[in-house]
Write an enzyme that holds these catalytic residues in place. Structure first.
Site, PDB file in Angstrom:
ATOM      1  N   TYR A 172      -8.186   0.604  -3.320  1.00  0.00           N
ATOM      2  CA  TYR A 172      -7.119   1.151  -4.171  1.00  0.00           C
ATOM      3  C   TYR A 172      -6.292  -0.014  -4.713  1.00  0.00           C
ATOM      4  O   TYR A 172      -6.513  -1.173  -4.363  1.00  0.00           O
ATOM      5  CB  TYR A 172      -6.236   2.098  -3.340  1.00  0.00           C
ATOM      6  CG  TYR A 172      -5.703   1.408  -2.112  1.00  0.00           C
ATOM      7  CD1 TYR A 172      -4.534   0.670  -2.165  1.00  0.00           C
ATOM      8  CD2 TYR A 172      -6.400   1.444  -0.901  1.00  0.00           C
ATOM      9  CE1 TYR A 172      -4.064  -0.011  -1.058  1.00  0.00           C
ATOM     10  CE2 TYR A 172      -5.943   0.762   0.204  1.00  0.00           C
ATOM     11  CZ  TYR A 172      -4.778   0.041   0.120  1.00  0.00           C
ATOM     12  OH  TYR A 172      -4.332  -0.655   1.208  1.00  0.00           O
ATOM     13  N   SER A 214       1.684  -7.593  -0.516  1.00  0.00           N
ATOM     14  CA  SER A 214       2.421  -8.539   0.335  1.00  0.00           C
ATOM     15  C   SER A 214       1.666  -9.820   0.622  1.00  0.00           C
ATOM     16  O   SER A 214       2.247 -10.784   1.112  1.00  0.00           O
ATOM     17  CB  SER A 214       2.873  -7.863   1.629  1.00  0.00           C
ATOM     18  OG  SER A 214       1.820  -7.774   2.560  1.00  0.00           O
ATOM     19  N   LYS A 248       0.347  -7.268  13.215  1.00  0.00           N
ATOM     20  CA  LYS A 248      -0.677  -6.365  12.683  1.00  0.00           C
ATOM     21  C   LYS A 248      -1.969  -6.630  13.451  1.00  0.00           C
ATOM     22  O   LYS A 248      -2.434  -7.769  13.514  1.00  0.00           O
ATOM     23  CB  LYS A 248      -0.864  -6.612  11.178  1.00  0.00           C
ATOM     24  CG  LYS A 248      -1.822  -5.636  10.528  1.00  0.00           C
ATOM     25  CD  LYS A 248      -1.844  -5.757   9.006  1.00  0.00           C
ATOM     26  CE  LYS A 248      -2.818  -4.729   8.436  1.00  0.00           C
ATOM     27  NZ  LYS A 248      -2.868  -4.729   6.975  1.00  0.00           N
ATOM     28  N   THR A 270       1.637  -4.223   4.308  1.00  0.00           N
ATOM     29  CA  THR A 270       1.538  -4.462   5.756  1.00  0.00           C
ATOM     30  C   THR A 270       0.995  -5.854   6.097  1.00  0.00           C
ATOM     31  O   THR A 270       1.156  -6.313   7.222  1.00  0.00           O
ATOM     32  CB  THR A 270       0.620  -3.413   6.413  1.00  0.00           C
ATOM     33  OG1 THR A 270      -0.676  -3.495   5.825  1.00  0.00           O
ATOM     34  CG2 THR A 270       1.181  -2.021   6.261  1.00  0.00           C
ATOM     35  N   ASP A 271       0.349  -6.506   5.121  1.00  0.00           N
ATOM     36  CA  ASP A 271      -0.347  -7.748   5.470  1.00  0.00           C
ATOM     37  C   ASP A 271       0.585  -8.859   5.949  1.00  0.00           C
ATOM     38  O   ASP A 271       0.235  -9.623   6.855  1.00  0.00           O
ATOM     39  CB  ASP A 271      -1.185  -8.244   4.276  1.00  0.00           C
ATOM     40  CG  ASP A 271      -2.394  -7.343   4.039  1.00  0.00           C
ATOM     41  OD1 ASP A 271      -2.718  -6.535   4.925  1.00  0.00           O
ATOM     42  OD2 ASP A 271      -3.016  -7.448   2.969  1.00  0.00           O
ATOM     43  N   THR A 325       0.821  -1.216   0.000  1.00  0.00           N
ATOM     44  CA  THR A 325       0.000   0.000   0.000  1.00  0.00           C
ATOM     45  C   THR A 325       0.852   1.260   0.000  1.00  0.00           C
ATOM     46  O   THR A 325       0.460   2.287  -0.550  1.00  0.00           O
ATOM     47  CB  THR A 325      -0.929  -0.011   1.234  1.00  0.00           C
ATOM     48  OG1 THR A 325      -1.841  -1.078   1.078  1.00  0.00           O
ATOM     49  CG2 THR A 325      -1.696   1.280   1.384  1.00  0.00           C
ATOM     50  N   GLU A 382      -1.337 -28.269  27.865  1.00  0.00           N
ATOM     51  CA  GLU A 382      -2.590 -28.802  27.309  1.00  0.00           C
ATOM     52  C   GLU A 382      -2.390 -30.108  26.542  1.00  0.00           C
ATOM     53  O   GLU A 382      -3.352 -30.700  26.070  1.00  0.00           O
ATOM     54  CB  GLU A 382      -3.230 -27.752  26.387  1.00  0.00           C
ATOM     55  CG  GLU A 382      -3.876 -26.599  27.129  1.00  0.00           C
ATOM     56  CD  GLU A 382      -5.112 -27.024  27.931  1.00  0.00           C
ATOM     57  OE1 GLU A 382      -5.751 -28.018  27.582  1.00  0.00           O
ATOM     58  OE2 GLU A 382      -5.416 -26.332  28.928  1.00  0.00           O
TER      59      GLU A 382
HETATM   60  C1  SIN Z   1      -1.036  -2.978   2.832  1.00  0.00           C
HETATM   61  O1  SIN Z   1       0.069  -2.752   2.398  1.00  0.00           O
HETATM   62  O2  SIN Z   1      -1.454  -2.358   3.827  1.00  0.00           O
HETATM   63  C2  SIN Z   1      -1.980  -3.987   2.274  1.00  0.00           C
HETATM   64  C3  SIN Z   1      -1.523  -4.626   1.021  1.00  0.00           C
HETATM   65  C4  SIN Z   1      -0.256  -5.378   1.173  1.00  0.00           C
HETATM   66  O3  SIN Z   1       0.012  -5.969   2.221  1.00  0.00           O
HETATM   67  O4  SIN Z   1       0.525  -5.372   0.197  1.00  0.00           O
END
Ligand code: SIN
Length: 360
Positions: free
Chosen positions: A57, A90, A196, A123-124, A43, A317
């Site tokens: 987007y 990602s 995340k 971020t993923d 992103t 467990e």
């Molecule tokens: C992001 O970057 O927040 C979402 C898409 C990705 O992980 O490439």
């Protein structure tokens, strides 16, 4: 408007315009750190149809040079070079991408004129790439991963400030020897512990309970904490000659669990399974016999937890000694998968693998 309100409005306008022209701290270019920015997409390199588009987007469209040019302040705090290593969202990151990235990072950090590396990333799966590098980078020099939750075209895009802070951090002496870090939203988090936590908010990267390493504030890193787990130069994992990682998959635990996915992974030839169990990695009656069977077939089974915090207790467990299972300690399932893949490049001994889970 009263005289007081007019005065306050003037002060506010002046403060804003001063803030807009206040330059980044000027440094002697001869003494600036040399930072390489490796761009992978995400992103932070995304673009939307309008400035108000923050959902829907397209990720990974803007190239590394445009990312750097969008933040001219960067060049006042570091000599930066950009390299477009991938251009992907990602969620499509693979083991092969990680191997290529780790090799490139190690090659760059071996150069005397590279002081640090910034990796722009979606971020993923950012936390996964960060942990993979934490275990495979062979250098004390700073490696900082950075992303954004809003595309580059959005109002108040978070990418520019994040990338500026990431470059500052990667070029700073204070960041040397701290392992791979994620710098976003003014927080510095350790690759091992961060995750995340929110699908869309800009403060999504958090280290619940264990806490941030520090903050980026006023053009400098401020550190307060350090992980005691081994990383980078203390890691035993070496991917320099590897072109493939062993197949390891994650099976998610839930009520009324169906073991078909687990059995399919085993039939496919997986070398390891991370079980993201409920609670303390508990094994429900619907999956326990299949996990035992997988182990009997030679598959390494790691009990992790879908809870997100806390230690998965060995022999808690489940009787791990008897079942010859491994527990993930505090690693979440996606990071346990990474450590298990790397562990399997060195050994299939479960006692040795368990030790690694208490070490890294
Ligand atoms: C992001 O970057 O927040 C979402 C898409 C990705 O992980 O490439």
């Amino acid at each position: 408007m009263s005289a007081l309100h007019t005065k306050l409005a003037l002060i506010a306008a002046l403060t804003l315009s001063l803030a807009a022209v206040t330059p980044a701290p000027a440094q002697d270019p001869g003494h600036l750190p040399n930072v390489v920015i490796l761009a992978t997409g995400g992103t932070i390199a995304g673009s939307g149809a309008s400035s108000t588009t923050t959902i829907g987007y397209t990720a990974a469209t803007v190239g590394v040079d445009a990312l750097i040019d969008a933040v001219p302040e960067i060049k006042k705090v570091a000599n930066v070079k950009g390299e477009q290593i991938f251009q992907i969202a990602s969620e499509s990151m693979t083991n092969d991408h990680w191997l290529k990235l780790a090799k490139r990072v190690n090659a760059l950090l071996a150069l005397p004129d590279v002081d640090g590396i910034v990796i722009t990333h979606g971020t993923d799966t950012l936390e996964e790439t960060a942990y993979f590098l934490d275990l495979t980078v062979k250098s004390n020099k700073p490696v900082v991963l950075v992303g954004a939750m809003r595309p580059s075209t959005a109002i108040s895009a978070d990418g520019p400030i994040n990338i500026y802070n990431a470059v500052l951090l990667a070029g700073s002496k204070e960041a040397v020897g701290r392992g791979v870090m994620i710098a976003m939203n003014d927080a510095i988090n350790a690759a091992r512990d961060v995750t995340k936590t929110n699908t869309s908010l800009t403060d999504t990267f958090r280290t619940p309970e264990l806490g941030v390493l520090g903050y980026m504030q006023d053009n400098a890193p401020h550190f307060y904490r350090q992980s005691l787990r081994k990383h980078t130069t203390e890691s035993e994992f070496d991917v320099s000659n590897l072109d493939k990682l062993p197949d390891v998959d994650i099976v998610y635990g839930y009520a009324n669990i169906n073991p078909i996915a687990l059995d399919a992974f085993v039939a496919h030839g997986d070398k390891g399974i991370v079980y993201a169990g409920v609670g303390d990695g508990s094994l429900g009656a619907g999956i326990k016999p299949n996990l035992i069977d997988a182990r009997k077939k030679g598959v390494i089974v790691v009990r992790s937890s879908r809870v997100g915090n806390g230690i998965v207790a060995r022999n808690g467990e489940a009787n791990d000694d008897e079942l010859d299972f491994v527990v993930s300690d505090t690693l979440n399932p996606q990071k346990a998968r990474i450590l298990l893949m790397l562990a399997l490049t060195n050994t299939t001994n479960t006692k040795a693998i368990q030790k690694m889970f208490y070490t890294y």
